[in-house]
Design an enzyme around this catalytic site. Structure first.
Site, mmCIF file in Angstrom:
data_model
loop_
_atom_site.group_PDB
_atom_site.id
_atom_site.type_symbol
_atom_site.label_atom_id
_atom_site.label_comp_id
_atom_site.label_asym_id
_atom_site.label_seq_id
_atom_site.Cartn_x
_atom_site.Cartn_y
_atom_site.Cartn_z
ATOM 1 N N ASN A 224 0.805 -1.154 0.011
ATOM 2 C CA ASN A 224 0.107 -0.053 -0.022
ATOM 3 C C ASN A 224 0.852 1.294 0.039
ATOM 4 O OD1 ASN A 224 -1.750 2.017 0.332
ATOM 5 N ND2 ASN A 224 -2.472 1.544 2.568
ATOM 6 N N LYS B 100 0.039 4.497 -0.245
ATOM 7 C CA LYS B 100 -0.487 5.471 0.437
ATOM 8 C C LYS B 100 -0.241 6.673 -0.603
ATOM 9 C CE LYS B 100 -0.233 3.207 4.894
ATOM 10 N NZ LYS B 100 0.015 3.400 6.137
ATOM 11 N N HIS C 71 -9.503 1.333 5.529
ATOM 12 C CA HIS C 71 -8.068 1.495 6.039
ATOM 13 C C HIS C 71 -8.526 2.391 7.093
ATOM 14 C CE1 HIS C 71 -3.944 2.585 6.509
ATOM 15 N NE2 HIS C 71 -3.778 1.618 5.962
ATOM 16 N N GLU D 26 -6.674 4.905 7.970
ATOM 17 C CA GLU D 26 -6.482 6.280 7.611
ATOM 18 C C GLU D 26 -7.500 6.975 7.035
ATOM 19 O OE1 GLU D 26 -2.789 5.585 5.527
ATOM 20 O OE2 GLU D 26 -1.776 4.991 7.510
ATOM 21 N N GLU E 171 -5.068 -4.799 10.893
ATOM 22 C CA GLU E 171 -4.073 -3.968 10.952
ATOM 23 C C GLU E 171 -4.520 -3.050 12.414
ATOM 24 O OE1 GLU E 171 -1.982 -2.519 6.922
ATOM 25 O OE2 GLU E 171 -3.847 -1.079 7.343
ATOM 26 N N GLY F 30 2.690 2.406 11.021
ATOM 27 C CA GLY F 30 3.770 3.467 10.765
ATOM 28 C C GLY F 30 4.813 3.812 11.992
ATOM 29 N N SER G 118 3.816 -2.058 10.511
ATOM 30 C CA SER G 118 5.179 -2.148 10.607
ATOM 31 C C SER G 118 5.714 -3.421 10.437
ATOM 32 C CB SER G 118 5.433 -1.718 12.058
ATOM 33 O OG SER G 118 5.254 -0.360 12.504
HETATM 34 P P1 13P Z 1 3.122 0.443 7.645
HETATM 35 O O1 13P Z 1 3.703 -0.900 7.038
HETATM 36 O O2 13P Z 1 4.106 1.769 7.245
HETATM 37 O O3 13P Z 1 3.198 0.425 9.249
HETATM 38 O O4 13P Z 1 1.741 0.910 7.060
HETATM 39 C C1 13P Z 1 0.734 -0.351 7.301
HETATM 40 C C2 13P Z 1 -0.413 0.066 6.692
HETATM 41 O O5 13P Z 1 -1.216 0.966 6.863
HETATM 42 C C3 13P Z 1 -0.578 -0.698 5.441
HETATM 43 O O6 13P Z 1 -1.874 -0.550 4.801
#
Ligand code: 13P
Length: 264
Positions: free
Chosen positions: A14, A16, A106, A108, A176, A182, A222
């Site tokens: 992903n 982003k 997600h 976010e 997740e 992150g 992560s």
């Molecule tokens: P990270 O791998 O940067 O922690 O992000 C995970 C994520 O949100 C994937 O959709």
């Protein structure tokens, strides 16, 4: 659970809001060449990239022209079919770009854009109705974890998302934990397994044994080349949704090729 069913692991990147379409082309070329050089067997791990909308056409063209075995995903979609929705992108538009997977729910988008369980369910249904596969993201915040334990919120989110999915349509689940995204602080493999198992039990209840046996449940938050193998050893974890580490071509390849560097 039907022990004879094998689920091909899915390693999904992903991106982003990273990479313009030129950077996307360069990245996908490098990734594909690297995997080819390493003789990556895509039955060991399917690989999907989820670029921003503006990159999809370029990546689609590259995948088709060079007959690359990578799968293409989108990061979001409108729940509406068409009309006066400025800035939104419909599921039909994505299918025209050969998009196979679409992320919904997600954190976010749930937290940054106020998307409710109902919106997530409507988007998942819109994706399925056009023949694409929703990647349904679920996960608890640190506060949820303290208040309800790890599985309660993800299970409730999954139940809501599955409520409107047409019967028999395939989907992927990505667990997740919000606190792991992150942060550099991944869940432990045991934590991931325990929630993945609860999610699979929910799939049995809502969609039946066969769906539960074939549906891939990913872990995200992560993920790195250092911790991927331990996640992949868990019986209910069938892959990873990778954020930051999917933007580094060497690191992403090491994650994809988890079997080689750990003997898993
Ligand atoms: P990270 O791998 O940067 O922690 O992000 C995970 C994520 O949100 C994937 O959709």
């Amino acid at each position: 659970m039907n022990a004879t069913v094998t689920r091909t692991p899915l390693i999904a990147g992903n991106w982003k809001m990273n990479f313009d379409h030129l950077q996307a082309i360069a990245f996908v070329q490098k990734l594909a060449w690297g995997l080819k050089d390493a003789k990556h067997d895509f039955s060991d791990a399917e690989v999907a990239v989820f670029p921003p909308f503006t990159d999809l056409r370029s990546v689609q063209t590259l995948l088709a022209a060079d007959r690359l075995s990578l799968s293409l995903g989108a990061q979001d979609v409108s729940q509406h079919q068409s009309g006066a929705f400025t800035g939104d992108i419909s599921a039909a538009m994505l299918t025209k770009l050969d998009v196979q997977y679409v992320i919904v729910g997600h954190s976010e988008r749930r937290h940054g854009h106020g998307e409710s369980n109902d919106v997530v369910a409507a988007k998942a249904a819109a994706i399925s109705q056009t023949g694409m596969v929703p990647v349904i993201c679920v996960g608890e915040t640190a506060a949820d974890l303290e208040e309800h334990g790890a599985a309660a919120v993800p299970v409730a989110q999954l139940r809501a998302a599955l409520a409107t999915l047409p019967a028999g349509s395939p989907f992927v689940v990505a667990y997740e934990p919000v606190w792991a995204i992150g942060s550099g602080q991944a869940a432990t493999p045991e934590q991931a397994q325990s929630v993945a198992q609860a999610l699979r039990e929910t799939i049995i209840e809502v969609s039946g044994e066969d769906a539960a046996a074939t549906t891939r449940v990913l872990y995200g938050g992560s993920v790195t080349s250092e911790n991927i193998a331990a996640f992949m050893r868990q019986s209910d974890v069938d892959g990873a949704l990778v954020g930051g580490a999917s933007l580094k071509v060497d690191e992403f390849q090491r994650i994809i090729r988890f079997r080689q560097h750990v003997g898993a």
